[in-house]
Design a protein around this motif. Structure first.
Motif, mmCIF file in Angstrom:
data_model
loop_
_atom_site.group_PDB
_atom_site.id
_atom_site.type_symbol
_atom_site.label_atom_id
_atom_site.label_comp_id
_atom_site.label_asym_id
_atom_site.label_seq_id
_atom_site.Cartn_x
_atom_site.Cartn_y
_atom_site.Cartn_z
ATOM 1 N N ALA A 12 -15.099 -11.540 10.526
ATOM 2 C CA ALA A 12 -13.655 -11.648 10.583
ATOM 3 C C ALA A 12 -12.918 -10.337 10.053
ATOM 4 O O ALA A 12 -13.430 -9.846 9.167
ATOM 5 C CB ALA A 12 -13.354 -13.028 10.005
ATOM 6 N N PRO A 13 -11.862 -9.978 10.764
ATOM 7 C CA PRO A 13 -11.109 -8.777 10.461
ATOM 8 C C PRO A 13 -10.942 -9.197 8.780
ATOM 9 O O PRO A 13 -10.191 -10.086 8.402
ATOM 10 C CB PRO A 13 -9.849 -8.650 11.170
ATOM 11 N N GLY A 14 -11.090 -7.995 7.967
ATOM 12 C CA GLY A 14 -10.657 -8.326 6.534
ATOM 13 C C GLY A 14 -11.517 -8.997 5.638
ATOM 14 O O GLY A 14 -11.149 -9.532 4.720
ATOM 15 N N LEU A 20 -5.294 -3.840 4.458
ATOM 16 C CA LEU A 20 -6.054 -4.158 5.717
ATOM 17 C C LEU A 20 -6.322 -3.219 6.482
ATOM 18 O O LEU A 20 -7.283 -2.450 6.993
ATOM 19 C CB LEU A 20 -5.511 -5.255 6.682
ATOM 20 N N SER A 21 -5.332 -1.955 6.592
ATOM 21 C CA SER A 21 -5.367 -0.715 7.260
ATOM 22 C C SER A 21 -6.413 0.311 6.251
ATOM 23 O O SER A 21 -7.233 0.950 7.077
ATOM 24 C CB SER A 21 -4.160 0.043 7.229
ATOM 25 N N CYS A 22 -6.309 0.080 5.163
ATOM 26 C CA CYS A 22 -7.328 0.982 4.272
ATOM 27 C C CYS A 22 -8.678 0.471 4.333
ATOM 28 O O CYS A 22 -9.718 1.048 4.438
ATOM 29 C CB CYS A 22 -6.879 0.814 2.753
ATOM 30 N N TYR A 23 -8.793 -0.946 4.508
ATOM 31 C CA TYR A 23 -10.295 -1.797 4.676
ATOM 32 C C TYR A 23 -10.733 -1.091 5.895
ATOM 33 O O TYR A 23 -11.923 -0.974 5.972
ATOM 34 C CB TYR A 23 -9.626 -3.216 4.868
ATOM 35 N N ASP A 24 -9.858 -0.920 7.139
ATOM 36 C CA ASP A 24 -10.445 -0.300 8.397
ATOM 37 C C ASP A 24 -10.915 0.739 8.290
ATOM 38 O O ASP A 24 -11.841 1.203 8.969
ATOM 39 C CB ASP A 24 -9.355 -0.588 9.419
ATOM 40 N N VAL A 25 -10.261 1.709 7.559
ATOM 41 C CA VAL A 25 -10.838 3.033 7.344
ATOM 42 C C VAL A 25 -11.976 2.829 6.473
ATOM 43 O O VAL A 25 -12.975 3.706 6.706
ATOM 44 C CB VAL A 25 -9.599 3.984 6.516
ATOM 45 N N ALA A 26 -12.071 2.200 5.581
ATOM 46 C CA ALA A 26 -13.346 2.260 4.764
ATOM 47 C C ALA A 26 -14.427 1.619 5.418
ATOM 48 O O ALA A 26 -15.583 2.173 5.564
ATOM 49 C CB ALA A 26 -13.126 1.097 3.495
ATOM 50 N N ARG A 27 -14.330 0.688 6.535
ATOM 51 C CA ARG A 27 -15.418 0.125 7.251
ATOM 52 C C ARG A 27 -15.936 1.258 7.968
ATOM 53 O O ARG A 27 -17.032 1.503 8.258
ATOM 54 C CB ARG A 27 -14.896 -1.262 7.913
ATOM 55 N N LYS A 28 -14.799 1.721 8.697
ATOM 56 C CA LYS A 28 -15.257 2.885 9.564
ATOM 57 C C LYS A 28 -16.102 4.034 8.944
ATOM 58 O O LYS A 28 -17.208 4.528 9.464
ATOM 59 C CB LYS A 28 -14.329 3.767 10.306
ATOM 60 N N PHE A 29 -15.672 4.454 7.726
ATOM 61 C CA PHE A 29 -16.356 5.471 6.809
ATOM 62 C C PHE A 29 -17.742 4.971 6.458
ATOM 63 O O PHE A 29 -18.811 5.730 6.553
ATOM 64 C CB PHE A 29 -15.315 5.872 5.811
ATOM 65 N N HIS A 30 -17.856 3.862 5.818
ATOM 66 C CA HIS A 30 -19.031 3.464 5.196
ATOM 67 C C HIS A 30 -20.040 2.882 5.995
ATOM 68 O O HIS A 30 -21.225 3.187 5.785
ATOM 69 C CB HIS A 30 -18.698 2.361 4.141
ATOM 70 N N THR A 31 -19.813 2.727 7.460
ATOM 71 C CA THR A 31 -20.687 2.593 8.290
ATOM 72 C C THR A 31 -20.995 3.659 9.260
ATOM 73 O O THR A 31 -21.768 3.583 10.216
ATOM 74 C CB THR A 31 -20.225 1.636 9.432
ATOM 75 N N GLY A 32 -20.713 4.940 8.844
ATOM 76 C CA GLY A 32 -21.120 6.223 9.311
ATOM 77 C C GLY A 32 -20.137 6.963 10.234
ATOM 78 O O GLY A 32 -20.314 7.968 10.524
ATOM 79 N N GLY A 33 -18.875 6.365 10.316
ATOM 80 C CA GLY A 33 -18.034 7.103 11.087
ATOM 81 C C GLY A 33 -17.099 7.996 10.189
ATOM 82 O O GLY A 33 -17.170 7.960 9.210
ATOM 83 N N ASP A 34 -16.307 8.708 10.809
ATOM 84 C CA ASP A 34 -15.405 9.590 10.271
ATOM 85 C C ASP A 34 -13.831 9.157 10.725
ATOM 86 O O ASP A 34 -13.322 9.966 11.653
ATOM 87 C CB ASP A 34 -15.435 11.064 10.668
ATOM 88 N N PRO A 35 -13.374 8.373 10.143
ATOM 89 C CA PRO A 35 -11.893 7.859 10.068
ATOM 90 C C PRO A 35 -10.851 9.102 10.095
ATOM 91 O O PRO A 35 -9.591 8.728 10.467
ATOM 92 C CB PRO A 35 -11.575 6.738 9.402
ATOM 93 N N TRP A 36 -11.224 10.083 9.626
ATOM 94 C CA TRP A 36 -10.171 11.237 9.275
ATOM 95 C C TRP A 36 -10.293 12.380 10.339
ATOM 96 O O TRP A 36 -9.579 13.464 10.096
ATOM 97 C CB TRP A 36 -10.399 11.946 7.981
ATOM 98 N N SER A 37 -11.019 12.129 11.326
ATOM 99 C CA SER A 37 -11.364 13.301 12.201
ATOM 100 C C SER A 37 -10.152 13.314 13.230
ATOM 101 O O SER A 37 -9.525 12.204 13.462
ATOM 102 C CB SER A 37 -12.512 13.231 12.967
ATOM 103 N N CYS A 90 0.737 -1.406 0.070
ATOM 104 C CA CYS A 90 0.126 -0.041 -0.018
ATOM 105 C C CYS A 90 0.809 1.354 0.068
ATOM 106 O O CYS A 90 1.852 1.321 0.558
ATOM 107 C CB CYS A 90 -0.965 -0.171 1.227
ATOM 108 N N SER A 91 0.490 2.354 -0.854
ATOM 109 C CA SER A 91 1.204 3.514 -0.771
ATOM 110 C C SER A 91 1.376 4.250 0.514
ATOM 111 O O SER A 91 2.249 4.690 0.752
ATOM 112 C CB SER A 91 0.997 4.372 -1.851
ATOM 113 N N LYS A 98 -1.987 -7.056 4.810
ATOM 114 C CA LYS A 98 -2.541 -8.187 4.274
ATOM 115 C C LYS A 98 -3.519 -7.427 3.386
ATOM 116 O O LYS A 98 -3.983 -6.508 3.529
ATOM 117 C CB LYS A 98 -3.422 -8.665 5.716
ATOM 118 N N LYS A 99 -3.667 -8.468 2.275
ATOM 119 C CA LYS A 99 -4.675 -8.015 1.270
ATOM 120 C C LYS A 99 -6.199 -8.310 1.603
ATOM 121 O O LYS A 99 -6.396 -9.352 2.225
ATOM 122 C CB LYS A 99 -4.312 -8.965 0.080
ATOM 123 N N THR A 100 -7.040 -7.527 1.407
ATOM 124 C CA THR A 100 -8.363 -7.840 1.563
ATOM 125 C C THR A 100 -9.086 -7.300 0.341
ATOM 126 O O THR A 100 -8.633 -6.737 -0.771
ATOM 127 C CB THR A 100 -9.142 -6.648 2.655
#
Ligand SMILES: [Zn+2]
Ligand SMILES: [Zn+2]
Length: 91
Positions: free
Chosen positions: A39-41, A74-91, A6-7, A13-15
């Protein structure tokens, strides 16, 4: 081991997620987040894909044609999960 370079996060880990989740993360557009299990990822897809999946009765036809499977680390996936479920991973 199944890894991706990942850049932002380096070797991770790949998801797999649908293209809409990957695009939505890029454009900050919430599209929902569904997974086969907790399961994570574990593979994830958006609410549009969930509708098409239920109509098609599986990853066949339109559901498969519009899935556009994309790889996230996997880290981008966690950000995506938080964002798309209504959270703000960038706050
Ligand atoms: Zn989708
Ligand atoms: Zn990443």
């Amino acid at each position: 081991m199944d890894t991706v370079e990942c850049s932002k996060h380096g070797t991770q880990k790949k998801t797999y997620v649908c293209g809409h989740i990957a695009d939505g993360l890029r454009h900050r557009d919430r599209v929902g987040f569904f997974t086969a299990d907790n399961a994570p990822g574990s593979d994830a897809w958006c609410s549009g894909c969930e509708d098409r999946f239920n109509k098609a009765g599986g990853w066949v036809g339109e559901a498969e044609a519009q899935l556009r499977l994309s790889v996230l680390c996997l880290s981008c996936y966690d950000v995506a999960r938080k964002f798309h479920t209504g959270g703000d991973p960038w706050s």
